[in-house]
Design a protein around this motif. Structure first.
Motif, PDB file in Angstrom:
ATOM      1  N   ASN A 135       0.823  -1.232   0.000  1.00  0.00           N
ATOM      2  CA  ASN A 135       0.000   0.000   0.000  1.00  0.00           C
ATOM      3  C   ASN A 135       0.847   1.268   0.000  1.00  0.00           C
ATOM      4  OD1 ASN A 135      -2.401  -1.328   0.049  1.00  0.00           O
ATOM      5  ND2 ASN A 135      -2.689  -1.215   2.263  1.00  0.00           N
ATOM      6  N   GLY A 136       2.164   1.096   0.178  1.00  0.00           N
ATOM      7  CA  GLY A 136       3.051   2.262   0.217  1.00  0.00           C
ATOM      8  C   GLY A 136       3.002   2.991   1.553  1.00  0.00           C
ATOM      9  N   TRP A 137       2.462   2.325   2.596  1.00  0.00           N
ATOM     10  CA  TRP A 137       2.391   2.987   3.908  1.00  0.00           C
ATOM     11  C   TRP A 137       3.758   2.999   4.583  1.00  0.00           C
ATOM     12  CZ3 TRP A 137      -2.624   0.290   6.167  1.00  0.00           C
ATOM     13  CH2 TRP A 137      -3.706   0.645   5.362  1.00  0.00           C
ATOM     14  N   LEU A 138       4.553   1.949   4.306  1.00  0.00           N
ATOM     15  CA  LEU A 138       5.947   1.905   4.770  1.00  0.00           C
ATOM     16  C   LEU A 138       6.800   1.427   3.596  1.00  0.00           C
ATOM     17  CD1 LEU A 138       5.683   0.334   8.363  1.00  0.00           C
ATOM     18  CD2 LEU A 138       6.396   2.663   7.809  1.00  0.00           C
ATOM     19  N   PRO A 139       8.099   1.822   3.566  1.00  0.00           N
ATOM     20  CA  PRO A 139       8.919   1.417   2.426  1.00  0.00           C
ATOM     21  C   PRO A 139       9.165  -0.090   2.395  1.00  0.00           C
ATOM     22  CG  PRO A 139      10.209   2.677   4.027  1.00  0.00           C
ATOM     23  CD  PRO A 139       8.805   2.693   4.512  1.00  0.00           C
ATOM     24  N   ILE A 140       9.415  -0.577   1.192  1.00  0.00           N
ATOM     25  CA  ILE A 140       9.569  -2.015   0.952  1.00  0.00           C
ATOM     26  C   ILE A 140      10.674  -2.641   1.797  1.00  0.00           C
ATOM     27  CG2 ILE A 140      11.040  -1.600  -1.092  1.00  0.00           C
ATOM     28  CD1 ILE A 140       8.515  -4.427  -0.910  1.00  0.00           C
ATOM     29  N   GLU A 141      11.731  -1.853   2.130  1.00  0.00           N
ATOM     30  CA  GLU A 141      12.818  -2.471   2.911  1.00  0.00           C
ATOM     31  C   GLU A 141      12.392  -2.788   4.343  1.00  0.00           C
ATOM     32  OE1 GLU A 141      13.467   0.644   1.482  1.00  0.00           O
ATOM     33  OE2 GLU A 141      14.473   1.928   2.951  1.00  0.00           O
ATOM     34  N   ARG A 142      11.185  -2.378   4.719  1.00  0.00           N
ATOM     35  CA  ARG A 142      10.677  -2.717   6.064  1.00  0.00           C
ATOM     36  C   ARG A 142       9.848  -4.000   6.035  1.00  0.00           C
ATOM     37  NH1 ARG A 142      12.647   0.821  10.128  1.00  0.00           N
ATOM     38  NH2 ARG A 142      13.319   2.674   9.049  1.00  0.00           N
ATOM     39  N   GLN A 143       9.668  -4.573   4.855  1.00  0.00           N
ATOM     40  CA  GLN A 143       8.827  -5.774   4.760  1.00  0.00           C
ATOM     41  C   GLN A 143       9.567  -7.017   5.244  1.00  0.00           C
ATOM     42  OE1 GLN A 143       6.703  -6.429   1.040  1.00  0.00           O
ATOM     43  NE2 GLN A 143       7.080  -8.618   1.231  1.00  0.00           N
ATOM     44  N   VAL A 144       8.881  -7.790   6.064  1.00  0.00           N
ATOM     45  CA  VAL A 144       9.431  -9.050   6.578  1.00  0.00           C
ATOM     46  C   VAL A 144       8.687 -10.205   5.923  1.00  0.00           C
ATOM     47  CG1 VAL A 144       9.567 -10.489   8.657  1.00  0.00           C
ATOM     48  CG2 VAL A 144      10.169  -8.071   8.780  1.00  0.00           C
ATOM     49  N   GLY A 145       9.424 -11.215   5.490  1.00  0.00           N
ATOM     50  CA  GLY A 145       8.757 -12.399   4.946  1.00  0.00           C
ATOM     51  C   GLY A 145       9.465 -12.956   3.741  1.00  0.00           C
ATOM     52  N   SER A 146       8.790 -13.886   3.072  1.00  0.00           N
ATOM     53  CA  SER A 146       9.436 -14.627   1.981  1.00  0.00           C
ATOM     54  C   SER A 146       9.843 -13.719   0.836  1.00  0.00           C
ATOM     55  CB  SER A 146       8.511 -15.733   1.462  1.00  0.00           C
ATOM     56  OG  SER A 146       7.334 -15.172   0.941  1.00  0.00           O
ATOM     57  N   SER A 147       9.114 -12.621   0.628  1.00  0.00           N
ATOM     58  CA  SER A 147       9.548 -11.680  -0.413  1.00  0.00           C
ATOM     59  C   SER A 147      10.069 -10.384   0.207  1.00  0.00           C
ATOM     60  CB  SER A 147       8.419 -11.405  -1.414  1.00  0.00           C
ATOM     61  OG  SER A 147       7.204 -11.149  -0.763  1.00  0.00           O
ATOM     62  N   GLY A 148      10.401 -10.434   1.484  1.00  0.00           N
ATOM     63  CA  GLY A 148      10.988  -9.296   2.179  1.00  0.00           C
ATOM     64  C   GLY A 148      12.243  -9.729   2.897  1.00  0.00           C
ATOM     65  N   GLN A 149      12.501  -9.141   4.052  1.00  0.00           N
ATOM     66  CA  GLN A 149      13.710  -9.486   4.801  1.00  0.00           C
ATOM     67  C   GLN A 149      13.455 -10.638   5.780  1.00  0.00           C
ATOM     68  OE1 GLN A 149      16.645  -6.701   5.983  1.00  0.00           O
ATOM     69  NE2 GLN A 149      15.398  -4.946   5.396  1.00  0.00           N
ATOM     70  N   THR A 150      14.538 -11.337   6.122  1.00  0.00           N
ATOM     71  CA  THR A 150      14.484 -12.347   7.182  1.00  0.00           C
ATOM     72  C   THR A 150      15.119 -11.733   8.413  1.00  0.00           C
ATOM     73  OG1 THR A 150      14.678 -14.108   5.571  1.00  0.00           O
ATOM     74  CG2 THR A 150      15.215 -14.675   7.843  1.00  0.00           C
ATOM     75  N   VAL A 151      14.435 -11.820   9.536  1.00  0.00           N
ATOM     76  CA  VAL A 151      14.929 -11.163  10.746  1.00  0.00           C
ATOM     77  C   VAL A 151      15.021 -12.161  11.899  1.00  0.00           C
ATOM     78  CG1 VAL A 151      14.009  -8.909  10.052  1.00  0.00           C
ATOM     79  CG2 VAL A 151      12.600 -10.416  11.454  1.00  0.00           C
ATOM     80  N   THR A 152      15.950 -11.903  12.803  1.00  0.00           N
ATOM     81  CA  THR A 152      16.108 -12.776  13.972  1.00  0.00           C
ATOM     82  C   THR A 152      16.381 -11.911  15.211  1.00  0.00           C
ATOM     83  OG1 THR A 152      18.423 -13.007  13.351  1.00  0.00           O
ATOM     84  CG2 THR A 152      16.971 -14.821  12.762  1.00  0.00           C
ATOM     85  N   PRO A 153      15.505 -10.964  15.534  1.00  0.00           N
ATOM     86  CA  PRO A 153      15.789 -10.093  16.674  1.00  0.00           C
ATOM     87  C   PRO A 153      15.594 -10.826  18.005  1.00  0.00           C
ATOM     88  CG  PRO A 153      13.596  -9.681  15.878  1.00  0.00           C
ATOM     89  CD  PRO A 153      14.194 -10.705  14.948  1.00  0.00           C
ATOM     90  N   LYS A 154      16.006 -10.161  19.079  1.00  0.00           N
ATOM     91  CA  LYS A 154      15.723 -10.715  20.416  1.00  0.00           C
ATOM     92  C   LYS A 154      14.218 -10.640  20.677  1.00  0.00           C
ATOM     93  CE  LYS A 154      20.074 -10.062  22.722  1.00  0.00           C
ATOM     94  NZ  LYS A 154      20.953  -9.076  23.285  1.00  0.00           N
ATOM     95  N   LEU A 155      13.591  -9.552  20.217  1.00  0.00           N
ATOM     96  CA  LEU A 155      12.142  -9.392  20.414  1.00  0.00           C
ATOM     97  C   LEU A 155      11.478  -9.007  19.103  1.00  0.00           C
ATOM     98  CD1 LEU A 155       9.588  -9.047  22.257  1.00  0.00           C
ATOM     99  CD2 LEU A 155      10.226  -6.634  22.406  1.00  0.00           C
ATOM    100  N   TYR A 156      10.431  -9.751  18.713  1.00  0.00           N
ATOM    101  CA  TYR A 156       9.618  -9.417  17.540  1.00  0.00           C
ATOM    102  C   TYR A 156       8.192  -9.237  18.028  1.00  0.00           C
ATOM    103  CZ  TYR A 156       7.981  -9.536  12.697  1.00  0.00           C
ATOM    104  OH  TYR A 156       7.436  -9.206  11.474  1.00  0.00           O
ATOM    105  N   LEU A 157       7.728  -8.015  17.988  1.00  0.00           N
ATOM    106  CA  LEU A 157       6.383  -7.695  18.482  1.00  0.00           C
ATOM    107  C   LEU A 157       5.485  -7.499  17.278  1.00  0.00           C
ATOM    108  CD1 LEU A 157       4.357  -6.900  20.628  1.00  0.00           C
ATOM    109  CD2 LEU A 157       5.745  -4.942  21.176  1.00  0.00           C
ATOM    110  N   ALA A 158       4.579  -8.462  17.031  1.00  0.00           N
ATOM    111  CA  ALA A 158       3.722  -8.442  15.837  1.00  0.00           C
ATOM    112  C   ALA A 158       2.369  -7.847  16.207  1.00  0.00           C
ATOM    113  CB  ALA A 158       3.555  -9.866  15.314  1.00  0.00           C
ATOM    114  N   VAL A 159       2.044  -6.743  15.561  1.00  0.00           N
ATOM    115  CA  VAL A 159       0.808  -6.014  15.897  1.00  0.00           C
ATOM    116  C   VAL A 159      -0.166  -6.114  14.725  1.00  0.00           C
ATOM    117  CG1 VAL A 159      -0.137  -3.754  16.516  1.00  0.00           C
ATOM    118  CG2 VAL A 159       2.163  -4.388  17.294  1.00  0.00           C
ATOM    119  N   GLY A 160      -1.309  -6.785  14.932  1.00  0.00           N
ATOM    120  CA  GLY A 160      -2.315  -6.876  13.869  1.00  0.00           C
ATOM    121  C   GLY A 160      -1.820  -7.602  12.637  1.00  0.00           C
ATOM    122  N   ILE A 161      -1.032  -8.656  12.873  1.00  0.00           N
ATOM    123  CA  ILE A 161      -0.507  -9.499  11.778  1.00  0.00           C
ATOM    124  C   ILE A 161      -1.092 -10.902  11.961  1.00  0.00           C
ATOM    125  CG2 ILE A 161       1.597 -10.604  10.871  1.00  0.00           C
ATOM    126  CD1 ILE A 161       3.120  -8.044  11.499  1.00  0.00           C
TER     127      ILE A 161
END
Ligand code: FAD
Length: 323
Positions: free
Chosen positions: A242-268
């Motif tokens: 939707n262009g609400w946040l830039p593509i480099e913030r996308q997490v997932g199979s067509s985005g980035q893979t992340v391994t933080p200490k804390l991942y807080l998922a809001v409305g996902i």
């Protein structure tokens, strides 16, 4: 044929983070035969990389060294590794699933008459190697048969990079025979997936927002939570589409893979294409009004509730705890 070797990659004079994840995978494999993985570093002056590798959980370090390996080329790395493998006969070779490995790995496997089991996300007893298929909708189990080494590359974020420090390992140098005429390409600038202003892959705290936020005007709600925590903001795909946040913030199979200490998922919701990009996080907290949302299957802590009530309350609690 014996032994597990991991090929570690140079990223600006240091071993890359995904290489340490590959080492963790190699040690899972080596543990099945009661041993420890061996590391390989490649280049023209590999002493510092070898020293860095020798302080980790490895049995020994092999320096594959040649002036023509000063810069990465597919031909050079393929030729050097092929000679090393033919000389040392390892049973398994583990690689990070990086752009470099995607470039030379299949050619190396073809030269050895083997296949590369690519983008592996888990290793089971046997050993079997697990890969995602059809954008993460299915998982496949693969094992190696026939004679010759088994080549495996591991997905970024699928294994924990925090390999234990250990006593210094032995370092040996291997000098391949390479002629300049064998190198058919000239290296350009290393490829980077996107012009990233943020490296979510190394973020320790992430607040990720999904379609539950409803509209772009509501984003400050989660941005406030992220800044109270000192976290990076990330998103599911619809938010970036939707262009609400830039593509480099996308997490997932067509985005980035992340391994933080804390991942807080809001409305996902926790669609599989999102989960493959964050399920390696150390602690996952999910806020969702649907108690049946798949995100709760991977969450360590779940809050079933309306994010428009929960998030402001959480932000306030964090702010006052930090005062
Ligand atoms: P939804 O699935 O719509 O979930 C919204 C959630 O918000 C729901 O669970 C709902 O219960 C909750 N919610 C709603 N209102 C509230 C409220 N007031 N309070 C609390 N909770 C609320 N997706 C990615 O994320 N990354 C990718 O890289 C990616 N790659 C893809 C690649 C392909 C080829 C395909 C086909 C899809 C891909 N997707 C990807 C899309 C993926 O399939 C999902 O559609 C997407 O992840 C859903 O995003 P979401 O969870 O934000 O939205």
């Amino acid at each position: 044929m014996s032994g597990v070797y991991v090929v570690l990659e140079d990223r600006g004079g240091r071993i890359s983070r995904i290489s340490w994840e590959a080492l963790a995978a190699a040690n899972i494999l080596a543990a099945q035969s009661g041993s420890k993985a061996n590391a390989i570093v490649i280049g023209a002056q590999t002493e510092p990389l070898a020293q860095e590798s020798a302080s980790k959980a490895v049995a020994k370090v092999a320096r594959i060294e040649h002036p023509l390996l000063a810069q990465y080329t597919s031909d050079g790395f393929r030729a050097a590794l092929e000679q090393f493998i033919r000389a040392e006969s390892p049973a398994y070779l583990v690689f990070p699933h990086s752009y470099q490995v995607r470039d030379y790995g299949p050619a190396l496997a073809a030269r050895l008459g083997r296949v590369l089991i690519g983008d592996v996300t888990a290793i089971g007893a046997g050993p079997v190697f697990i890969r995602s298929l059809m954008q993460g909708r299915l998982s496949g189990s693969y094992s190696s048969s026939g004679s010759g080494p088994c080549l495996v590359s591991v997905q970024s974020g699928a294994f924990r990079a925090d390999a234990a420090e250990t006593s210094p390992a032995e370092i040996a140098t291997f000098t391949p025979t390479i002629d300049a005429s064998q190198i058919r390409t000239k290296p350009g600038e290393p490829f980077r997936g996107t012009a990233q202003t943020v490296d979510l892959g190394s973020a320790q705290l992430i607040v990720a927002v999904g379609r539950g936020i409803k509209e772009a005007d509501n984003l400050p709600l989660v941005q406030d939570l992220a800044s109270a925590l000192g976290a990076e903001i990330a998103a599911s795909r619809p938010i970036c589409d939707n262009g609400w946040l830039p593509i480099e913030r996308q997490v997932g199979s067509s985005g980035q893979t992340v391994t933080p200490k804390l991942y807080l998922a809001v409305g996902i919701s926790g669609a599989i294409q999102h989960l493959v990009g964050m399920k390696g996080s150390q602690c996952i907290v999910a806020i969702n009004k649907d108690a049946e949302a798949p995100i709760f299957e991977v969450a360590d802590y779940g809050i079933v509730g309306d994010l428009f009530e929960v998030v402001p309350a959480l932000t306030e609690a964090i702010k006052s705890a930090r005062q």
